[in-house]
Design a protein around this motif. Structure first.
Motif, PDB file in Angstrom:
ATOM      1  N   THR A  99       0.761  -1.140  -0.010  1.00 32.59           N
ATOM      2  CA  THR A  99       0.106   0.065   0.012  1.00 32.59           C
ATOM      3  C   THR A  99       0.856   1.290  -0.105  1.00 32.59           C
ATOM      4  O   THR A  99       0.812   2.335  -0.793  1.00 32.59           O
ATOM      5  CB  THR A  99      -1.110   0.076   1.173  1.00 32.59           C
ATOM      6  N   ASN A 180      -5.832 -11.284  -5.699  1.00 29.58           N
ATOM      7  CA  ASN A 180      -6.039 -11.781  -4.360  1.00 29.58           C
ATOM      8  C   ASN A 180      -7.355 -12.543  -4.107  1.00 29.58           C
ATOM      9  O   ASN A 180      -7.783 -13.092  -3.253  1.00 29.58           O
ATOM     10  CB  ASN A 180      -5.685 -10.949  -3.448  1.00 29.58           C
ATOM     11  N   ASP A 205       1.956  -4.522  -8.895  1.00 29.68           N
ATOM     12  CA  ASP A 205       1.604  -4.647  -7.339  1.00 29.68           C
ATOM     13  C   ASP A 205       1.790  -6.410  -7.555  1.00 29.68           C
ATOM     14  O   ASP A 205       1.082  -7.024  -7.968  1.00 29.68           O
ATOM     15  CB  ASP A 205      -0.046  -4.675  -7.174  1.00 29.68           C
ATOM     16  N   GLN A 208       0.738 -10.506  -3.899  1.00 29.97           N
ATOM     17  CA  GLN A 208       0.460 -11.849  -3.983  1.00 29.97           C
ATOM     18  C   GLN A 208       1.404 -13.007  -4.886  1.00 29.97           C
ATOM     19  O   GLN A 208       0.982 -13.953  -4.836  1.00 29.97           O
ATOM     20  CB  GLN A 208      -1.049 -11.922  -4.623  1.00 29.97           C
ATOM     21  N   SER A 228       4.870  -6.749   0.016  1.00 25.62           N
ATOM     22  CA  SER A 228       4.596  -6.663   1.362  1.00 25.62           C
ATOM     23  C   SER A 228       5.247  -7.933   2.075  1.00 25.62           C
ATOM     24  O   SER A 228       5.245  -9.205   1.552  1.00 25.62           O
ATOM     25  CB  SER A 228       3.049  -6.509   1.649  1.00 25.62           C
ATOM     26  N   HIS A 230       4.774  -9.135   5.307  1.00 28.36           N
ATOM     27  CA  HIS A 230       3.872 -10.174   5.965  1.00 28.36           C
ATOM     28  C   HIS A 230       3.353 -11.179   5.070  1.00 28.36           C
ATOM     29  O   HIS A 230       2.716 -12.169   5.839  1.00 28.36           O
ATOM     30  CB  HIS A 230       3.068  -9.249   6.941  1.00 28.36           C
ATOM     31  N   LYS A 231       3.170 -11.230   3.753  1.00 33.16           N
ATOM     32  CA  LYS A 231       2.624 -12.075   3.032  1.00 33.16           C
ATOM     33  C   LYS A 231       3.754 -13.052   2.494  1.00 33.16           C
ATOM     34  O   LYS A 231       3.444 -14.157   1.756  1.00 33.16           O
ATOM     35  CB  LYS A 231       1.884 -11.596   1.800  1.00 33.16           C
ATOM     36  N   ARG A 364     -10.729 -16.514   4.775  1.00 31.19           N
ATOM     37  CA  ARG A 364     -11.328 -14.995   4.834  1.00 31.19           C
ATOM     38  C   ARG A 364     -12.577 -14.981   4.040  1.00 31.19           C
ATOM     39  O   ARG A 364     -12.767 -15.540   3.024  1.00 31.19           O
ATOM     40  CB  ARG A 364     -10.373 -14.255   4.046  1.00 31.19           C
ATOM     41  N   ARG A 384     -12.743 -17.076   1.153  1.00 29.48           N
ATOM     42  CA  ARG A 384     -11.559 -17.561   0.117  1.00 29.48           C
ATOM     43  C   ARG A 384     -10.550 -18.157   1.088  1.00 29.48           C
ATOM     44  O   ARG A 384     -10.349 -18.022   2.039  1.00 29.48           O
ATOM     45  CB  ARG A 384     -10.859 -15.977  -0.086  1.00 29.48           C
TER      46      ARG A 384
END
Ligand code: C6P
Length: 413
Positions: A99, A180, A205, A208, A228, A230-231, A364, A384
């Protein structure tokens, strides 16, 4: 049929969180990896090791702790450089995540280069983080946004893309590599080549895809790429923005403050060299170092092996889900990542996720920050499941068994 040679049990042994009962009597089946992944012991240890042994600010102190922290922080940058095959460590900017990376490009490159009459191409499958920053800037600068439509199989309509490039002054194409929700892996190689042929820049981006697809920013010739930590087994609050050096050099800074300056006078300031020009203030030192350890772990297992495992699991899950009565899966692209978004007729997505949770299965539910995509599919929400290196075929079977149980209860009710 599906290869099951990946030594998933020894990988699972590295992840303490996976070895717990989710509720009193059911084991945890973690299938929410597209939202955030779990961390191996080596990564957890790296965090406590930093705070226990060499916590200090970077680039500032001349004491030993600061030197150690700086070496580890800059060492992490080089690990990330290698991870995506960037030419120089100066092209690796630490951000708080995908982000922030996209917002940085919008507010610096975008603010300096986009004006009324220009066209920016996005797609209908973007995460909000690749829509809203451009809407905010477009409202201020007066350039136009166009969204590439999605075909029924969940791939992009590249005919529309070619027509837009041909007929409009396109300055930027900003798109997701792996959706995603639909799972679609977009053909960014072709998209980049075509954009460059018309003089447009491309932002990808990779939130994913970085976790399980080998990325080579030089081979792709991509202008900007964001992801990111954390993924991909790393901590929250840290991510990377890659930018081509010449572009980053020409861009104005974004946030002003300590470390991003060469000299500050009351009359004005000059900027530090790359990448520091874009890293104002004390950075997330622990986050960057620990992300470096996550990358070490990914390399140890092997990104290609992880990709093959995620792909095999996803195909296995999709085959089972497709055979499931009254279940609809969204996205049918030939190349896809490790996500399966679905609906079960008669059960709201949130209820379904809650019932799965009672079976120990974490998935999720919601719009997954893709409201325009859900609107296009005429859905308020989907459920998902998303897979990563520590998931097993057994866990997919568990998901299917839980869906059967829930489905029977609803049928009887
Ligand atoms: N998607 C999901 O559950 P951040 O929040 O900055 O780390 O990542 C944002 C982001 C950007 N692009 C894509 C394709 C993403 O999937 C995400 C995060 C999570 O799908 C949280 S909404």
């Amino acid at each position: 049929m599906f290869t099951k040679t990946f030594d998933v049990q020894s990988i699972r042994a590295d992840f303490p969180i996976l070895h717990q009962l989710h509720h009193a009597d059911v084991p945890l089946t973690y299938l929410d990896n597209a939202a955030s992944t779990q961390k191996p012991q080596a990564v957890i240890h790296a965090l406590s090791d930093y705070y226990s042994r060499y916590n200090a600010n970077v680039h500032r102190g001349i004491h030993k702790l600061s030197e150690e922290a700086t070496a580890a922080y800059e060492g992490a940058r080089k690990k990330l450089q290698k991870f995506i095959h960037a030419k120089s460590y100066r092209e690796i900017l630490f951000t708080s995540g995908t982000t922030e990376g996209i917002n940085l490009v919008a507010q610096t490159w975008g603010r300096a280069n986009l004006q009324a009459g220009d066209l920016v191409i996005l797609t209908e499958m973007e995460h909000h983080s690749n829509i809203v920053p451009w809407q905010i800037l477009a409202a201020e600068k007066g350039f136009n946004l166009r969204y590439l439509p999605i075909l029924p199989d969940g791939t992009l309509d590249l005919g529309v893309y070619e027509a837009l490039l041909r007929d409009h002054p396109v300055k930027l194409v900003s798109l997701v590599h792996g959706s995603n929700v639909l799972g679609t892996i977009n053909p960014i190689e072709t998209i980049i080549t075509q954009a460059h042929a018309r003089g447009a820049r491309v932002l990808v981006d990779a939130a994913q895809t970085a976790p399980h697809l080998p990325l080579d920013v030089q081979a792709l010739d991509v202008d900007f790429l964001a992801f990111s930590g954390h993924k991909m087994l790393g901590p929250t609050g840290i991510g990377v923005l890659y930018g081509k050096r010449a572009l980053l050099e020409a861009m104005p800074p974004w946030m002003g403050g300590g470390d991003m300056i060469a000299e500050v006078r009351l009359e004005g300031s000059t900027w530090n060299e790359l990448p520091y020009k874009f890293e104002a203030g004390t950075p997330h030192i622990a986050g960057a170092i620990v992300l470096g350890h996550a990358v070490d772990y990914l390399h140890q297992v092997g990104i290609d092996a992880i990709h093959a495992h995620v792909e095999a699991l996803t195909q296995y899950a999709l085959e089972k889900l497709r055979a499931f009565p009254r279940l609809t899966i969204y996205g049918d692209a030939p190349k896809r990542g490790g996500v399966a978004a679905f609906s079960l007729a008669g059960i709201h997505a949130h209820d379904l996720a809650q019932l799965l949770d009672q079976e120990g299965i974490a998935v999720r539910a919601g719009h997954h920050c893709t409201q325009p995509l859900h609107r296009k599919l005429d859905l308020a929400a989907t459920t998902r499941a998303s897979f990563y290196l520590y998931n097993t075929f057994e866990e997919v079977d568990r998901l299917i068994r839980a869906l059967e149980k829930i489905s029977h209860v609803f049928e009887r009710g």
